[in-house]
Scaffold this motif. Structure first.
Motif, PDB file in Angstrom:
ATOM      1  N   ASP A 195       6.020   0.941 -23.769  1.00  0.00           N
ATOM      2  CA  ASP A 195       5.059   2.034 -23.883  1.00  0.00           C
ATOM      3  C   ASP A 195       3.776   1.700 -23.129  1.00  0.00           C
ATOM      4  O   ASP A 195       3.214   0.614 -23.313  1.00  0.00           O
ATOM      5  N   SER A 196       3.310   2.637 -22.291  1.00  0.00           N
ATOM      6  CA  SER A 196       2.135   2.355 -21.452  1.00  0.00           C
ATOM      7  C   SER A 196       0.867   2.184 -22.271  1.00  0.00           C
ATOM      8  O   SER A 196      -0.071   1.512 -21.828  1.00  0.00           O
ATOM      9  N   HIS A 197       0.789   2.765 -23.430  1.00  0.00           N
ATOM     10  CA  HIS A 197      -0.413   2.652 -24.250  1.00  0.00           C
ATOM     11  C   HIS A 197      -0.445   1.360 -25.060  1.00  0.00           C
ATOM     12  O   HIS A 197      -1.510   0.933 -25.488  1.00  0.00           O
ATOM     13  N   GLN A 198       0.716   0.746 -25.246  1.00  0.00           N
ATOM     14  CA  GLN A 198       0.802  -0.410 -26.128  1.00  0.00           C
ATOM     15  C   GLN A 198       1.185  -1.698 -25.405  1.00  0.00           C
ATOM     16  O   GLN A 198       0.639  -2.764 -25.690  1.00  0.00           O
ATOM     17  N   HIS A 199       2.117  -1.610 -24.474  1.00  0.00           N
ATOM     18  CA  HIS A 199       2.731  -2.827 -23.949  1.00  0.00           C
ATOM     19  C   HIS A 199       2.222  -3.284 -22.583  1.00  0.00           C
ATOM     20  O   HIS A 199       2.451  -4.425 -22.206  1.00  0.00           O
ATOM     21  N   TYR A 200       1.574  -2.420 -21.818  1.00  0.00           N
ATOM     22  CA  TYR A 200       1.117  -2.845 -20.495  1.00  0.00           C
ATOM     23  C   TYR A 200      -0.047  -1.985 -20.027  1.00  0.00           C
ATOM     24  O   TYR A 200      -0.257  -0.874 -20.522  1.00  0.00           O
ATOM     25  N   LEU A 201      -0.791  -2.553 -19.064  1.00  0.00           N
ATOM     26  CA  LEU A 201      -1.918  -1.853 -18.450  1.00  0.00           C
ATOM     27  C   LEU A 201      -1.533  -1.488 -17.023  1.00  0.00           C
ATOM     28  O   LEU A 201      -1.210  -2.359 -16.215  1.00  0.00           O
TER      29      LEU A 201
ATOM     30  N   SER B  22       0.395  -6.460 -21.754  1.00  0.00           N
ATOM     31  CA  SER B  22      -0.574  -6.756 -22.808  1.00  0.00           C
ATOM     32  C   SER B  22      -0.004  -7.849 -23.712  1.00  0.00           C
ATOM     33  O   SER B  22       1.154  -8.272 -23.558  1.00  0.00           O
TER      34      SER B  22
END
Length: 669
Positions: free
Chosen positions: A302-308, A319
Motif C-alpha cells: 500500500d502506497s500510504h503505508q508501505h512505501y514512499l 517505509s
C-alpha cells in the motif's frame, strides 16, 4: 580556463601528453555557487563579448576579396602556410583570422555555401571554449567546421559530438571535401565498428561521433589502462611509445583534447541525469521466479503505508512498515530473500517497474524485446539496459523472455566525462536558460549569437484547456485549418504514447499525416525532409528530428510558413523554445502556439496542489484565463527545472561514491 589553454597550444605539447585529459574539477557547494555567479556575470558581459566577435568577423570578411581572386593551388599554399603558423604560434588571432577566411572560401567553392558573419562569430566563440547559442536553422553544422579545421591544423585531435548516428554520418560525409582540402583526415564512429576501426577513426584529425559511443569507448579505455597498471602489458607500452599499430592497440582514443558538442543542452543537461555504465553479464540462478515473487509482493503493498513514492525524482523507498512486511514475506525463502538490503532493493525495483516506468513512454517492446526510450530525445537506445535487476523486473511485468542480469564494472556521468576535455565547446539553439549551470558544471560560458535575418515567426500564445479531450479537439481543429490554408504543420508531443494518440485523433478527423517517434527512428530524416510541404502534418516527439532542417516549399512559404503546435509543455522551457524554433528559421515566415490541458504531466507532477483551485476558474468554454495559464506554466517549469538540477547534482555525487566503491572492490574505471 579553456581560452588560456588554447592560446598556448603547440603541436609539441601534444607529444608530451600520451592520453590527455583533465582531472576532475572541484564540485563542492561553494564551487557550484561561484560557478553560477560566473555564469550570471558572463551573461551581463555578453554584449561586450559579442562586440569582439563582430570585430573578428569583420577581420575575416576583410580577406574575402583577396582569397576569392586566388587559384585553387594558391589557396592550398596559403592553407599550408597557415597550418605551419598555427603549429608554431598556437591559436593567435592573426593566424585564426586567416584560417577562418580560408575555410569560408573553400566551403564556398566546394559546397556552394559561404559563412555568414554570424556563423563566423559562432565559430570564433566555440574556438575560445564557449557555448554558442544560435537560433534553429542558422547553420550550426557549417559553423562547426571553422573551429574544427583550425584546431586540427594546430595539431590537436578534434571530436565533433552529435546526438545520433544519422547526424554524425551526414555531417562527416558532407564536410569531408573541406577537410580533405586542408589535408585533414575525417573519422566516423558508428555502433557496428570493430575496435580496430574505432582506433583508426579516433586516430583521424577530426572525428564525428555520438555522445554515448564516445563515453563508452572512454570507459573501455579506462578499463584497459587499469588492467595494464595491474600487470605487465607490452602492447600498451608499445602503443604509448607510438610503436604499436592501431589493430593491436588496447586503447581506442588518443585522449580528450578539443570537443565541439552539437545540441549541447540536450547532451550536457538533459541526458546528464543518467550515468553511462559498462557492465558484465552474470548468472541469475533464481531467474524469473525471483522477479515474479518481488513483483507480486510489490503489487500487494500500500502506497500510504508501505512505501514512499517520489514521482518527480523517480524513486521509491520502503517505509519501516514496508520493510517489516518484506521480511515476513521472505521468511523461509532462499537466496537474496535472506539478505535484508538485497531483498528490500529487489522489492523497491519491483515497485519502480510497476509505478515509475510506463510502456510507450519509457520503453518499447520491439520483436519481443524491451528497448529503452530516451525521454529527452525520443529515440530508442537499443544498446542500453537498466541495471540492478530493473530490466528483468520490467521484462517479467510485460511477459517477455528474461535477459541476463548485468553488474556494473565501470561508470561515469556526462558531467565528469566532459569536464575532462582540455577544451570543451558547444553549440545549440537553446542554452541561455541553463547558462549558470553550464558555467558552474562545465566551465562553459553561453554566448547568444544574433540571427542572420530578423525573426518573422508569429507567436499565437497559449490555450490551457480543462482536460485532454478538449485539448486534442483544439489541436485537430487548428491542424485542419492550417492544412486547408496550404500551410505545413508540426505537432510536438512529449512521449511515444502521446504522439500515437494525436495520430489516432488526426486519423479520426480524416487528416493524413506522418508520425516521427522512437518507432520511426530509422526514417527520421525522410520524414523531416517532407515536413515542409504544402498541407503536410507531422507529429513528432519532443526532440525527434532535432538537428535536421525543415525546408519549406515555395507554396508553404507564400501561405505563411510552418505552424508549430506544442501539445504539452516540457519540464524545461528551452525545450519548448527549441520546438517553436522549427518555425521561422532563417527569416522564413511561420507561427507557433501551445495547446495544452490542466491534466498534463508537467502540471500534475509540479503544481498538483494548485490544480483544484485553477479548475474552479476555468471559463464556460473550458479554457483557463490567459494570465493564469502563463503563471501556471512558469511556476511548474521552474519547480521542474529546480528538481531536475538537484537530480543531476545527486547523480554526480552518487557516481563518485560508487566509483570509490568499485575501486575498493578492484573494479573501478
Amino acid at each position: 580556463m579553456s581560452r588560456a589553454l588554447l592560446e598556448g597550444w603547440r603541436v609539441r605539447d601534444f607529444a608530451a601528453s600520451l592520453y590527455a585529459e583533465r582531472r576532475d574539477l572541484k564540485d563542492g557547494r561553494l564551487d557550484r555557487l561561484l560557478g553560477r555567479l560566473r555564469g550570471r556575470w558572463a551573461q551581463r558581459a555578453a554584449p561586450l563579448r559579442r562586440r569582439r566577435l563582430r570585430q573578428f568577423a569583420e577581420d575575416v570578411e576583410a580577406l574575402a576579396a583577396e582569397l576569392r581572386a586566388l587559384e585553387t593551388e594558391q589557396l592550398r599554399e596559403r592553407a599550408i602556410a597557415v597550418r605551419a603558423a598555427l603549429q608554431v604560434q598556437g591559436l593567435a588571432d592573426a593566424s585564426v583570422v586567416e584560417c577562418f577566411a580560408l575555410v569560408r572560401e573553400v566551403c564556398s567553392r566546394l559546397l556552394g555555401l559561404r559563412h555568414y558573419p554570424v556563423q563566423l562569430m559562432g565559430g570564433y566563440a566555440m574556438l575560445r571554449g564557449a557555448l554558442a547559442e544560435m537560433p534553429t536553422g542558422e547553420g550550426k553544422t557549417l559553423t562547426a567546421v571553422l573551429p574544427a579545421v583550425t584546431v586540427a591544423l594546430a595539431g590537436a585531435p578534434v571530436h565533433v559530438i552529435t546526438v545520433n548516428d544519422y547526424l554524425a554520418s551526414r555531417d562527416a560525409a558532407y564536410l569531408a571535401p573541406v577537410y580533405e582540402f586542408f589535408a585533414l583526415r575525417v573519422g566516423l564512429i558508428v555502433p557496428e565498428q570493430t575496435p580496430a576501426q574505432r582506433v583508426q577513426a579516433y586516430g583521424c584529425d577530426v572525428t564525428y561521433c555520438v555522445n554515448k559511443d564516445l563515453v563508452f569507448d572512454y570507459l573501455r579505455d579506462r578499463l584497459a589502462r587499469k588492467r595494464a597498471r595491474g600487470g605487465a602489458c607490452a602492447v600498451l607500452d608499445d602503443w604509448l611509445a607510438g610503436a604499436c599499430s592501431p589493430a593491436r592497440s588496447p586503447l581506442l582514443l588518443r585522449g580528450l583534447y578539443f570537443a565541439i558538442v552539437d545540441e549541447a543542452d540536450s547532451v550536457l543537461i538533459d541526458e546528464a541525469r543518467t550515468p553511462l555504465i559498462i557492465s558484465s553479464d552474470v548468472d541469475d540462478e533464481q531467474g524469473r521466479e525471483l522477479y515474479a515473487q518481488a513483483l507480486a509482493l510489490a503489487a500487494s503493498l500500500d502506497s500510504h503505508q508501505h512505501y514512499l513514492l517520489r514521482r518527480q525524482e523517480r524513486s521509491i523507498e520502503l517505509s519501516d512498515a514496508g520493510r517489516v512486511t518484506v521480511a515476513e514475506f521472505a521468511r523461509g525463502l532462499p537466496g537474496l530473500w535472506r539478505i535484508p538490503r538485497a531483498r528490500e532493493e529487489l522489492v523497491e525495483q519491483g515497485l519502480s517497474a510497476l509505478h515509475l516506468f510506463q510502456l510507450d513512454r519509457h520503453y518499447l517492446i520491439v520483436d519481443g524485446k524491451l528497448q529503452i526510450v530516451d525521454e529527452y530525445t525520443g529515440r530508442v537506445m537499443a544498446d542500453r539496459s537498466w541495471e540492478r535487476g530493473l530490466q528483468q523486473m520490467i521484462e517479467v511485468k510485460e511477459g517477455l523472455a528474461l535477459s541476463k542480469r548485468r553488474d556494473t564494472i565501470s561508470r561515469i556521468t556526462y558531467q565528469r566525462f566532459f569536464r575532462r576535455y582540455l577544451c570543451l565547446a558547444g553549440m545549440t539553439g537553446t542554452a541561455i536558460e541553463v547558462a549558470p549551470e553550464m558555467c558552474s558544471v562545465y566551465a562553459l560560458e553561453v554566448l547568444p549569437i544574433p540571427p542572420h535575418r530578423p525573426l518573422r515567426r508569429c507567436d499565437l500564445g497559449q490555450r490551457v484547456f480543462l482536460d485532454s479531450e478538449r485539448r486534442w479537439a483544439a489541436v485537430v481543429e487548428r491542424a485542419a485549418a492550417m492544412r486547408a490554408d496550404g500551410r505545413a504543420v508540426l505537432i510536438g508531443t512529449r512521449s511515444v504514447a502521446a504522439s500515437e494518440l494525436a495520430s489516432q485523433r488526426l486519423l479520426a478527423a480524416g487528416l493524413p499525416h506522418a508520425v516521427l517517434n522512437a518507432r520511426q527512428d530509422a526514417g527520421e530524416a525522410a520524414i523531416i525532409a517532407q515536413a515542409g510541404q504544402s498541407g503536410r502534418i507531422t507529429v513528432a516527439t519532443n526532440m525527434a528530428g532535432r538537428g535536421t532542417d525543415i525546408v519549406l516549399s515555395t507554396e508553404v512559404r507564400q501561405a505563411g510558413g510552418l505552424h508549430v503546435i506544442l501539445s504539452e509543455y516540457h519540464d524545461a522551457a528551452r525545450i519548448d523554445r527549441q520546438l517553436f524554433g522549427r518555425a521561422g528559421r532563417q527569416g522564413d515566415p511561420g507561427s507557433c502556439e501551445a495547446i495544452v490541458s490542466l491534466d498534463d504531466e508537467l502540471f500534475v507532477a509540479h503544481a498538483a496542489l494548485l490544480l483544484g483551485w485553477l479548475r474552479a476558474r476555468v471559463t464556460p468554454d473550458g479554457l483557463l484565463p490567459a494570465a493564469l495559464g502563463i503563471w501556471l506554466r512558469r511556476f511548474a517549469q521552474r519547480a521542474a527545472e529546480q528538481q531536475n538540477s538537484r537530480i543531476r547534482r545527486q547523480t554526480v555525487e552518487r557516481d563518485k561514491q560508487l566509483e570509490r566503491s568499485l575501486a575498493f572492490a578492484g573494479r573501478g574505471e
